[in-house]
Design a protein around this motif. Structure first.
Motif, PDB file in Angstrom:
ATOM      1  N   ASP A   1     120.508 134.996 110.304  1.00  0.00           N
ATOM      2  CA  ASP A   1     120.478 136.024 109.274  1.00  0.00           C
ATOM      3  C   ASP A   1     119.743 135.590 108.021  1.00  0.00           C
ATOM      4  OD1 ASP A   1     121.868 137.612 110.963  1.00  0.00           O
ATOM      5  OD2 ASP A   1     123.805 137.425 109.952  1.00  0.00           O
ATOM      6  N   SER A   2     119.476 134.287 107.894  1.00  0.00           N
ATOM      7  CA  SER A   2     118.739 133.827 106.724  1.00  0.00           C
ATOM      8  C   SER A   2     117.265 134.185 106.828  1.00  0.00           C
ATOM      9  CB  SER A   2     118.884 132.307 106.576  1.00  0.00           C
ATOM     10  OG  SER A   2     118.153 131.627 107.579  1.00  0.00           O
ATOM     11  N   LEU A   3     116.821 134.539 108.025  1.00  0.00           N
ATOM     12  CA  LEU A   3     115.418 134.855 108.254  1.00  0.00           C
ATOM     13  C   LEU A   3     115.164 136.351 108.151  1.00  0.00           C
ATOM     14  CD1 LEU A   3     114.813 132.542 111.340  1.00  0.00           C
ATOM     15  CD2 LEU A   3     114.528 131.983 108.921  1.00  0.00           C
ATOM     16  N   SER A   4     113.876 136.711 108.112  1.00  0.00           N
ATOM     17  CA  SER A   4     113.469 138.119 108.097  1.00  0.00           C
ATOM     18  C   SER A   4     112.391 138.269 109.153  1.00  0.00           C
ATOM     19  CB  SER A   4     112.945 138.504 106.715  1.00  0.00           C
ATOM     20  OG  SER A   4     112.494 139.839 106.695  1.00  0.00           O
ATOM     21  N   ARG A   5     112.734 138.853 110.286  1.00  0.00           N
ATOM     22  CA  ARG A   5     111.819 138.897 111.418  1.00  0.00           C
ATOM     23  C   ARG A   5     111.849 140.259 112.099  1.00  0.00           C
ATOM     24  NH1 ARG A   5     110.791 134.810 109.343  1.00  0.00           N
ATOM     25  NH2 ARG A   5     110.526 132.717 110.194  1.00  0.00           N
ATOM     26  N   ASN A   6     110.688 140.705 112.572  1.00  0.00           N
ATOM     27  CA  ASN A   6     110.620 141.825 113.498  1.00  0.00           C
ATOM     28  C   ASN A   6     109.465 141.597 114.456  1.00  0.00           C
ATOM     29  OD1 ASN A   6     108.288 142.568 112.112  1.00  0.00           O
ATOM     30  ND2 ASN A   6     109.209 144.349 111.128  1.00  0.00           N
ATOM     31  N   GLU A   7     109.105 142.603 115.231  1.00  0.00           N
ATOM     32  CA  GLU A   7     108.105 142.420 116.281  1.00  0.00           C
ATOM     33  C   GLU A   7     106.713 142.082 115.752  1.00  0.00           C
ATOM     34  OE1 GLU A   7     111.437 144.751 117.917  1.00  0.00           O
ATOM     35  OE2 GLU A   7     110.276 144.785 116.072  1.00  0.00           O
ATOM     36  N   LEU A   8     106.456 142.391 114.496  1.00  0.00           N
ATOM     37  CA  LEU A   8     105.140 142.125 113.920  1.00  0.00           C
ATOM     38  C   LEU A   8     105.075 140.789 113.186  1.00  0.00           C
ATOM     39  CD1 LEU A   8     104.173 145.621 112.470  1.00  0.00           C
ATOM     40  CD2 LEU A   8     103.727 144.675 114.728  1.00  0.00           C
ATOM     41  N   SER A   9     106.195 140.088 113.097  1.00  0.00           N
ATOM     42  CA  SER A   9     106.227 138.838 112.355  1.00  0.00           C
ATOM     43  C   SER A   9     105.373 137.780 113.045  1.00  0.00           C
ATOM     44  CB  SER A   9     107.667 138.332 112.223  1.00  0.00           C
ATOM     45  OG  SER A   9     108.463 139.251 111.510  1.00  0.00           O
ATOM     46  N   TYR A  10     104.886 136.844 112.235  1.00  0.00           N
ATOM     47  CA  TYR A  10     104.098 135.725 112.756  1.00  0.00           C
ATOM     48  C   TYR A  10     104.921 134.910 113.736  1.00  0.00           C
ATOM     49  CZ  TYR A  10     101.719 131.187 112.683  1.00  0.00           C
ATOM     50  OH  TYR A  10     101.107 130.011 113.022  1.00  0.00           O
ATOM     51  N   ASN A  11     104.313 134.490 114.826  1.00  0.00           N
ATOM     52  CA  ASN A  11     105.012 133.713 115.846  1.00  0.00           C
ATOM     53  C   ASN A  11     104.695 132.242 115.658  1.00  0.00           C
ATOM     54  OD1 ASN A  11     106.224 132.648 118.077  1.00  0.00           O
ATOM     55  ND2 ASN A  11     104.799 133.533 119.564  1.00  0.00           N
ATOM     56  N   PRO A  12     105.618 131.452 115.112  1.00  0.00           N
ATOM     57  CA  PRO A  12     105.316 130.050 114.839  1.00  0.00           C
ATOM     58  C   PRO A  12     105.024 129.234 116.083  1.00  0.00           C
ATOM     59  CG  PRO A  12     107.661 130.478 114.542  1.00  0.00           C
ATOM     60  CD  PRO A  12     106.988 131.810 114.726  1.00  0.00           C
ATOM     61  N   THR A  13     105.507 129.656 117.254  1.00  0.00           N
ATOM     62  CA  THR A  13     105.250 128.893 118.472  1.00  0.00           C
ATOM     63  C   THR A  13     103.800 129.001 118.904  1.00  0.00           C
ATOM     64  OG1 THR A  13     105.844 130.786 119.887  1.00  0.00           O
ATOM     65  CG2 THR A  13     107.608 129.275 119.263  1.00  0.00           C
ATOM     66  N   ALA A  14     103.062 129.975 118.307  1.00  0.00           N
ATOM     67  CA  ALA A  14     101.651 130.117 118.664  1.00  0.00           C
ATOM     68  C   ALA A  14     100.802 129.014 118.039  1.00  0.00           C
ATOM     69  CB  ALA A  14     101.133 131.482 118.218  1.00  0.00           C
ATOM     70  N   ASP A  15     101.336 128.342 117.022  1.00  0.00           N
ATOM     71  CA  ASP A  15     100.609 127.278 116.339  1.00  0.00           C
ATOM     72  C   ASP A  15     101.315 125.957 116.606  1.00  0.00           C
ATOM     73  OD1 ASP A  15      99.222 125.598 114.720  1.00  0.00           O
ATOM     74  OD2 ASP A  15      99.412 126.799 112.895  1.00  0.00           O
ATOM     75  N   LYS A  16     100.779 125.179 117.520  1.00  0.00           N
ATOM     76  CA  LYS A  16     101.446 123.951 117.937  1.00  0.00           C
ATOM     77  C   LYS A  16     101.439 122.881 116.840  1.00  0.00           C
ATOM     78  CE  LYS A  16     101.936 125.856 121.944  1.00  0.00           C
ATOM     79  NZ  LYS A  16     103.223 126.440 122.321  1.00  0.00           N
ATOM     80  N   ASP A  17     100.510 122.994 115.879  1.00  0.00           N
ATOM     81  CA  ASP A  17     100.401 121.981 114.833  1.00  0.00           C
ATOM     82  C   ASP A  17     101.101 122.394 113.544  1.00  0.00           C
ATOM     83  OD1 ASP A  17      98.820 120.365 116.483  1.00  0.00           O
ATOM     84  OD2 ASP A  17      97.008 121.478 115.941  1.00  0.00           O
ATOM     85  N   LYS A  18     101.841 123.493 113.600  1.00  0.00           N
ATOM     86  CA  LYS A  18     102.512 123.994 112.398  1.00  0.00           C
ATOM     87  C   LYS A  18     103.540 122.964 111.931  1.00  0.00           C
ATOM     88  CE  LYS A  18     105.125 127.938 110.736  1.00  0.00           C
ATOM     89  NZ  LYS A  18     104.390 128.026 109.484  1.00  0.00           N
TER      90      LYS A  18
END
Length: 339
Positions: free
Chosen positions: A85-102
């Motif tokens: 609940d601390s996060l703010s996410r929906n279907e359009l949110s950035y997907n951090p798993t798409a960036d392996k070097d994040k």
């Protein structure tokens, strides 16, 4: 190995809680390294990296499955909900798993840059098509003999708005998959997301003309009308999103059920969409000199239908971009829907 997503969520929750006077329960219940966290006073701030180091028992900077399970076993279910609940996410949110070097230590500048990238993608793939679709539908509705005061006109433009959003989102994601070769993009699921977003756009697009009509009849000026129209569209789009989740989540794999996390994300997205709807009023040159946006995005009588639709899409993209840029600058990390 466990990806950095959980760690980022845990650190985000810890960072939020460290600003308060009491230590969060989920930290005190994770009994790691001789329970040294539970011995801290309630008024002592918690260092998020110290939390991570305690979970990362072998000190290699990566959470293994065993370390993850050991930490979770010490948590209460409500503690995990706090992280989510601390996060703010929906279907359009950035997907951090798409960036392996994040990195967990992502800089403020990189956060803003990433947010602006997502903002541009949403504006191009959904917001421009929304305005374009609305104006195109209005053209055909006028040719069919409908007046701007007719219910059929409201429905037609709302559908044009929704179809533009759904088609724009789906085609953009299909093209992105083809160009990048990203196997994580499911065109089928993106179509489902497009249907949900398009349904919400039907609500905001359909309410736009009757709202403008009412404000003009009441003698409201341009600026006040722009703000009021944006506010009405915000409520309409948000309502459409939440109802869409109730309807589509049980049947569409790509649509999340209603949660507190996507409630916050949907609300922030809706405000930006409201900005698009408000700026769309700038295409109406009937306000004369009071319309200070008319010189840039006003639709003139001499314009062709295609040019008129392009101006409409540009106006919605402009309004969305201004409001969303403000959100990008104001929201803390992991609190904005584009994160």
């Amino acid at each position: 190995m466990i990806s950095s997503t959980f760690a980022r969520a845990a650190l985000a929750a810890a960072r939020d809680c460290s600003k308060k006077s009491s230590m969060p329960r989920f930290l005190s219940t994770v009994e790691m390294e001789s329970k040294r966290f539970s011995s801290k006073s309630n008024d002592e701030a918690v260092d998020p990296m110290e939390v991570f180091d305690s979970i990362d028992t072998n000190g290699d900077g990566v959470l293994s499955k065993e370390e993850f399970l050991q930490a979770v076993e010490k948590m209460h279910y409500s503690d995990l909900l706090k992280i989510k609940d601390s996060l703010s996410r929906n279907e359009l949110s950035y997907n951090p798993t798409a960036d392996k070097d994040k990195s967990l230590s992502e800089t403020h500048a990189s956060v803003i840059g990433r947010r602006m990238t997502v903002t541009a993608e949403v504006a191009i793939s959904k917001i421009f098509p929304a305005g374009f679709g609305w104006q195109t539908a209005a053209y055909f509705a006028n040719n069919a003999g409908m007046e701007a005061t007719d219910l059929s006109f409201f429905l037609s433009t709302g559908l044009g708005d929704g179809v533009g959003v759904c088609a724009g989102h789906t085609l953009y994601m299909a093209g992105k998959k083809a160009v990048t070769g990203n196997a994580d993009i499911s065109v089928g699921k993106e179509l489902q997301v497009g249907i949900m977003l398009g349904s919400a756009a039907v609500c905001s697009g359909g309410i736009w003309q009757p709202t403008v009509n009412a404000l003009q009849a009441a003698g409201w000026g341009f600026t006040n009308s722009m703000i009021a129209t944006g506010g009405v569209a915000t409520l309409a789009f948000f309502t459409g999103l939440r109802l869409g989740r109730l309807v589509y989540a049980p049947i569409f794999e790509g649509v999340e059920e209603a949660t507190y996390a996507n409630l916050k994300a949907d609300a922030a997205l809706s405000v930006a969409v409201g900005g698009a709807a408000g700026c769309f009023l700038g295409t109406d040159v009937s306000y004369g000199a009071a319309n200070y946006l008319g010189g840039a995005i006003g639709i003139q009588e001499s314009f062709s239908p295609l040019v008129s639709s392009a101006y409409s899409g540009t106006s919605t993209m402009l309004g969305f971009g201004i409001i969303q840029t403000g959100e990008n600058l104001v929201y803390a990390k992991d609190k904005c829907w584009v994160d």
